[in-house]
Design a protein around this motif. Structure first.
Motif, short mmCIF file in Angstrom:
data_model
loop_
_atom_site.label_atom_id
_atom_site.label_comp_id
_atom_site.label_asym_id
_atom_site.label_seq_id
_atom_site.Cartn_x
_atom_site.Cartn_y
_atom_site.Cartn_z
N ARG A 223 -18.00 -16.74 6.34
CA ARG A 223 -16.71 -16.25 5.95
C ARG A 223 -15.58 -16.71 6.26
N ARG A 224 -15.52 -18.12 6.07
CA ARG A 224 -14.56 -19.38 5.99
C ARG A 224 -14.46 -18.88 4.67
N ILE A 225 -12.65 -19.44 4.44
CA ILE A 225 -11.89 -18.86 3.31
C ILE A 225 -11.48 -20.05 2.62
N TYR A 226 -11.71 -19.95 1.14
CA TYR A 226 -11.02 -21.53 0.87
C TYR A 226 -9.78 -21.55 -0.14
N TRP A 227 -9.20 -22.41 -0.27
CA TRP A 227 -8.15 -22.62 -1.52
C TRP A 227 -7.64 -23.72 -1.68
N ALA A 228 -6.71 -23.84 -2.55
CA ALA A 228 -6.69 -24.99 -3.37
C ALA A 228 -5.76 -26.15 -2.38
N GLY A 229 -5.76 -26.34 -1.06
CA GLY A 229 -4.61 -27.01 -0.45
C GLY A 229 -4.61 -28.40 -1.22
N SER A 230 -4.66 -28.82 0.97
CA SER A 230 -4.45 -30.67 0.67
C SER A 230 -5.54 -30.78 0.61
N HIS A 231 -6.78 -30.85 1.14
CA HIS A 231 -8.18 -30.64 1.49
C HIS A 231 -8.70 -31.18 0.02
N HIS A 232 -8.05 -29.92 -0.82
CA HIS A 232 -9.17 -29.81 -2.51
C HIS A 232 -8.65 -30.92 -2.99
N GLN A 233 -7.06 -31.17 -2.56
CA GLN A 233 -6.31 -31.90 -3.79
C GLN A 233 -6.94 -33.56 -3.22
N ARG A 234 -7.03 -33.82 -1.88
CA ARG A 234 -7.50 -35.19 -1.39
C ARG A 234 -9.16 -35.38 -2.07
N MET A 235 -9.91 -33.99 -2.13
CA MET A 235 -11.24 -34.60 -2.49
C MET A 235 -11.75 -34.53 -4.40
N VAL A 236 -10.12 -33.73 -5.08
CA VAL A 236 -10.81 -34.52 -6.63
C VAL A 236 -9.59 -35.76 -7.11
N ALA A 237 -9.41 -36.26 -6.26
CA ALA A 237 -8.50 -37.57 -5.67
C ALA A 237 -9.74 -38.92 -5.79
N ASN A 238 -10.31 -38.52 -4.94
CA ASN A 238 -11.96 -38.83 -4.95
C ASN A 238 -12.71 -39.13 -6.12
N LEU A 239 -12.97 -37.84 -5.95
CA LEU A 239 -13.95 -37.89 -7.31
C LEU A 239 -13.35 -38.50 -9.00
N LYS A 240 -12.03 -38.60 -8.59
CA LYS A 240 -11.65 -39.73 -10.07
C LYS A 240 -11.52 -40.85 -9.04
N ALA A 241 -11.48 -40.91 -8.43
CA ALA A 241 -11.89 -42.45 -7.80
C ALA A 241 -13.21 -43.36 -7.80
N HIS A 242 -14.01 -41.93 -7.80
CA HIS A 242 -15.48 -42.84 -8.14
C HIS A 242 -16.13 -42.68 -9.26
N GLY A 243 -14.96 -42.32 -10.28
CA GLY A 243 -15.57 -42.06 -11.97
C GLY A 243 -16.52 -40.78 -11.73
N ILE A 244 -16.24 -40.26 -11.59
CA ILE A 244 -16.74 -38.71 -11.07
C ILE A 244 -16.45 -37.31 -11.48
N SER A 245 -16.77 -37.06 -12.79
CA SER A 245 -16.28 -35.88 -14.21
C SER A 245 -15.81 -34.44 -12.72
N ASP A 246 -14.45 -34.38 -12.66
CA ASP A 246 -15.02 -33.69 -11.99
C ASP A 246 -14.01 -32.28 -12.84
N GLU A 247 -15.56 -31.05 -13.28
CA GLU A 247 -14.79 -29.37 -13.87
C GLU A 247 -14.40 -28.76 -12.85
N SER A 248 -13.00 -29.09 -11.65
CA SER A 248 -12.81 -28.26 -10.80
C SER A 248 -12.51 -27.28 -10.61
N ARG A 249 -12.13 -26.49 -9.73
CA ARG A 249 -11.60 -24.79 -9.78
C ARG A 249 -10.86 -24.52 -8.58
#
Length: 251
Positions: A223-249
């Protein structure tokens, strides 16, 4: 006469005689299987994609005798585990992972990009190997001895040390870039998230979260709730920094 063994490409670093080069004679004291000989001086069988015995492709059970020549090649990327091969004639129905404790952070990152990655915390090596076989999951570990167990058919000895580099390694090996559905699984429970109307979770949100975010997802298990907060943005930045394609939602 010894068996002459040549490890190719990145398998060379796992050979016990790597400082002397990738090719060496191995004294054979008795008839042995190809698998036994390879693992006596080199990597776990999980790392091997092709074996030539005197120039002929063979399986792990082939018998080696003195004077034979072995050429051992790694698994080529992208690795399609749903395709039958000589070394792995019974393919997996789909790609899913079982992640050992020694790379436990990798499990969370795989879930973060939408991959099915189960953990095995607290399990013995025998139980882990059995679970990998039973559930049809690719075992990810840095434990050579665990991956040498005969029940482990599909596995990967993770080379990288840092979690994000490990994620990049797995994405590249299995060709996952086009399959990424980031933030679609609970990183704790490995269960797909479900969309939730803001009104249905409003009483569980902090005031600033409720004010600035409109899209939410929930894990049906914890029952954890997820939303596109700052943690989400850090994850997206790390995906891009490591050359991993991001099809994020947003989640």
């Amino acid at each position: 006469m010894p068996v002459v063994i040549t490890f190719h490409d990145d398998l060379r670093v796992f050979a016990s005689f790597s400082r002397q080069g990738a090719k060496r004679g191995y004294p054979l004291l008795r008839r042995a299987s190809v698998k036994d000989v390879i693992e006596a001086v080199g990597p776990p069988h999980t790392e091997v994609g092709e074996i030539l015995l005197d120039g002929v492709p063979v399986g792990f059970d082939a018998v080696v005798e003195a004077g034979f020549e072995l050429n051992v090649f790694p698994i080529a990327a992208p690795w399609d585990v749903a395709k039958a091969t000589l070394l792995r004639p019974n393919p997996l129905p789909s790609l899913a992972f079982l992640v050992d404790e020694n790379v436990h952070r990798l499990a969370e990152l795989l879930r973060m990009i939408g991959m099915d990655a189960a953990g095995c915390r607290g399990m013995s090596d025998a139980a882990i190997a059995a679970e990998s076989a039973r559930s049809g999951r690719v075992l990810l570990s840095r434990d050579h001895r665990l991956l040498r167990r005969s029940r482990v058919v599909f596995g990967r000895l993770v080379r990288a040390h840092r979690p994000w580099d490990q994620l990049k390694e797995i994405v590249d090996l299995f060709g996952l870039a086009s399959d990424i559905k980031a933030f679609s699984r609970c990183i704790h429970c490995n269960i797909r998230l479900e969309p939730r109307a803001k009104a249905d979770v409003a009483d569980r949100l902090e005031p600033l979260t409720s004010r600035y975010y409109q899209t939410f997802h929930e894990c049906p298990a914890c029952r954890r709730i997820y939303w596109a907060g700052s943690h989400h943005q850090r994850m997206v930045a790390n995906l891009k920094a490591h050359g991993i394609s991001d099809e994020s939602r947003s989640s």
